[in-house]
Design an enzyme around this catalytic site. Structure first.
Site, PDB file in Angstrom:
ATOM      1  N   ASP A  10     -36.077 -51.097-101.079  1.00  0.00           N
ATOM      2  CA  ASP A  10     -36.896 -50.487-101.971  1.00  0.00           C
ATOM      3  C   ASP A  10     -36.741 -50.828-103.347  1.00  0.00           C
ATOM      4  O   ASP A  10     -35.466 -51.299-103.913  1.00  0.00           O
ATOM      5  CB  ASP A  10     -36.968 -49.119-101.880  1.00  0.00           C
ATOM      6  CG  ASP A  10     -35.790 -48.437-101.352  1.00  0.00           C
ATOM      7  OD1 ASP A  10     -34.611 -49.031-101.888  1.00  0.00           O
ATOM      8  OD2 ASP A  10     -35.499 -47.242-100.743  1.00  0.00           O
ATOM      9  N   ASP A  67     -34.975 -35.261 -96.848  1.00  0.00           N
ATOM     10  CA  ASP A  67     -36.154 -35.057 -96.132  1.00  0.00           C
ATOM     11  C   ASP A  67     -36.339 -35.750 -95.033  1.00  0.00           C
ATOM     12  O   ASP A  67     -37.741 -35.975 -94.511  1.00  0.00           O
ATOM     13  CB  ASP A  67     -37.400 -35.017 -97.122  1.00  0.00           C
ATOM     14  CG  ASP A  67     -37.490 -36.318 -97.859  1.00  0.00           C
ATOM     15  OD1 ASP A  67     -36.857 -37.469 -97.424  1.00  0.00           O
ATOM     16  OD2 ASP A  67     -38.279 -36.320 -98.892  1.00  0.00           O
ATOM     17  N   HIS A 112     -36.518 -39.295 -95.272  1.00  0.00           N
ATOM     18  CA  HIS A 112     -36.811 -40.642 -95.418  1.00  0.00           C
ATOM     19  C   HIS A 112     -35.827 -41.632 -95.289  1.00  0.00           C
ATOM     20  O   HIS A 112     -34.723 -41.590 -95.393  1.00  0.00           O
ATOM     21  CB  HIS A 112     -37.390 -40.636 -97.094  1.00  0.00           C
ATOM     22  CG  HIS A 112     -36.631 -40.546 -98.163  1.00  0.00           C
ATOM     23  ND1 HIS A 112     -36.477 -39.558 -98.830  1.00  0.00           N
ATOM     24  CD2 HIS A 112     -35.545 -41.442 -98.625  1.00  0.00           C
ATOM     25  CE1 HIS A 112     -35.389 -39.623 -99.910  1.00  0.00           C
ATOM     26  NE2 HIS A 112     -34.905 -40.730 -99.799  1.00  0.00           N
ATOM     27  N   GLU A 170     -41.545 -41.527 -97.578  1.00  0.00           N
ATOM     28  CA  GLU A 170     -41.312 -40.104 -97.349  1.00  0.00           C
ATOM     29  C   GLU A 170     -42.034 -39.466 -96.388  1.00  0.00           C
ATOM     30  O   GLU A 170     -42.723 -39.966 -95.495  1.00  0.00           O
ATOM     31  CB  GLU A 170     -42.042 -39.458 -98.874  1.00  0.00           C
ATOM     32  CG  GLU A 170     -41.282 -40.113-100.167  1.00  0.00           C
ATOM     33  CD  GLU A 170     -40.172 -39.367-100.391  1.00  0.00           C
ATOM     34  OE1 GLU A 170     -39.484 -38.897 -99.516  1.00  0.00           O
ATOM     35  OE2 GLU A 170     -39.706 -38.864-101.531  1.00  0.00           O
TER      36      GLU A 170
HETATM   37  C1  GLP Z   1     -32.856 -42.983-101.851  1.00  0.00           C
HETATM   38  C2  GLP Z   1     -32.933 -44.457-101.228  1.00  0.00           C
HETATM   39  C3  GLP Z   1     -32.641 -44.423 -99.793  1.00  0.00           C
HETATM   40  C4  GLP Z   1     -31.428 -43.531 -99.414  1.00  0.00           C
HETATM   41  C5  GLP Z   1     -31.333 -42.090-100.107  1.00  0.00           C
HETATM   42  C6  GLP Z   1     -30.134 -41.225 -99.754  1.00  0.00           C
HETATM   43  O1  GLP Z   1     -33.942 -42.262-101.788  1.00  0.00           O
HETATM   44  N1  GLP Z   1     -34.103 -45.174-101.286  1.00  0.00           N
HETATM   45  O2  GLP Z   1     -32.662 -45.691 -99.265  1.00  0.00           O
HETATM   46  O3  GLP Z   1     -30.925 -43.596 -97.994  1.00  0.00           O
HETATM   47  O4  GLP Z   1     -31.600 -42.349-101.454  1.00  0.00           O
HETATM   48  O5  GLP Z   1     -29.404 -41.269-100.939  1.00  0.00           O
HETATM   49  P1  GLP Z   1     -27.789 -40.894-100.817  1.00  0.00           P
HETATM   50  O6  GLP Z   1     -26.944 -41.877 -99.878  1.00  0.00           O
HETATM   51  O7  GLP Z   1     -27.391 -40.903-102.259  1.00  0.00           O
HETATM   52  O8  GLP Z   1     -27.726 -39.671-100.209  1.00  0.00           O
END
Ligand code: GLP
Length: 264
Positions: A67, A136, A138, A143
């Site tokens: 992404d 959440d 995702h 989402e």
């Molecule tokens: C972002 C990314 C996701 C990731 C998520 C969790 O939203 N697009 O790919 O899994 O954050 O982030 P963290 O690893 O900092 O908890």
């Protein structure tokens, strides 16, 4: 879905790196699906060490990131382009032309998304997809309520994700509202997935993903339907799993050849 619980995030990250390294050694032209966020940072550190110390060769590897934020130039410090070059790509011998990250500045977004999908297919599909999970549920930026068969497209972030991701920006107001993300269908087409989740703040969503119903309300739960997904978590993130004993029992009693496929 295989659930592997390790004492610490560091232990789990090492296994994730070993799974990716094994994939690259087995098939030097591997196609990797990569993720951003705090969670995969240690995995990338291990991969860099394996490149520097053991000669892990990225020269024929192709990567596709999950992404990117819409409206951020690749050189913006909070873009996922910057993140990937900072923590992985600039430290290994990957060819820049073999790195693919959605372009947040694409003029024609639907066309760019279609091309991203076409390119993944043209490269033979993703061999191993690394994933984190949002609070959440995702994956990528899919989402809650995302179609479980969605493809790469534009999405609007939830207020919660904007807040969670604001640590990479000066303030929540600076987090773009729109993003480009591989769809859940795109992720499901990967030949294997490795999902990482660490810390008590991920415990509840991990339990929903692994043990709850498959639901668009918890996008990561779609992985229950995936043929080969490994969920690698630390003790803290395992706190709300009702079948934790069973997952540990399975892991302890694996045939040696299966353990070797994961740990060596
Ligand atoms: C972002 C990314 C996701 C990731 C998520 C969790 O939203 N697009 O790919 O899994 O954050 O982030 P963290 O690893 O900092 O908890």
């Amino acid at each position: 879905m295989e659930v592997i619980i390790k004492p610490t995030a560091g232990d789990a990250s090492l296994i994730a790196a070993k799974l990716i390294a094994r994939q690259i050694r087995h098939k030097p032209t591997s196609v990797l699906g990569l993720a951003t966020g705090n969670t995969p940072l240690d995995t990338y550190r291990h991969l860099v060490k394996m490149h520097q110390g053991e000669g892990l060769d990225f020269s024929r590897v192709t990567t596709f990131n999950l992404d990117e934020y819409v409206g951020l130039a690749p050189d913006h410090p909070a873009s996922y382009h910057s993140f990937m070059w900072e923590y992985l790509f600039k430290h290994v011998n990957i060819k820049p032309l073999q790195v693919n990250i959605p372009n947040g500045l694409a003029k024609n977004i639907p066309e760019h998304c279609r091309e991203y999908e076409d390119k993944i297919r043209a490269c033979g599909g993703i061999d191993i997809q690394l994933l984190g999970i949002g609070g959440d549920g995702h994956i990528g930026f899919n989402e809650p309520c995302s179609s479980l068969s969605s493809r790469t497209r534009i999405k609007t972030l939830t207020r919660r994700t904007i807040q969670d991701n604001s640590t990479f920006f000066d303030s929540a107001e600076q987090v773009p509202l729109h993003v480009l993300t591989m769809g859940i269908g795109t992720i499901m087409d990967s030949r294997s997935c490795v999902l990482l989740a660490f810390g008590t703040r991920k415990a509840e969503i991990v339990a929903k993903m692994v043990e709850g119903p498959i639901s668009a309300m918890v996008p990561a739960s779609a992985l229950q339907w995936h043929e080969k997904t490994t969920v690698l978590i630390d003790e803290e993130a395992s706190g709300k799993l009702t079948r934790k004993d069973y997952y540990q029992w399975v892991y302890q009693n694996k045939p040696a050849w299966q353990t070797a496929e994961i740990e060596s």
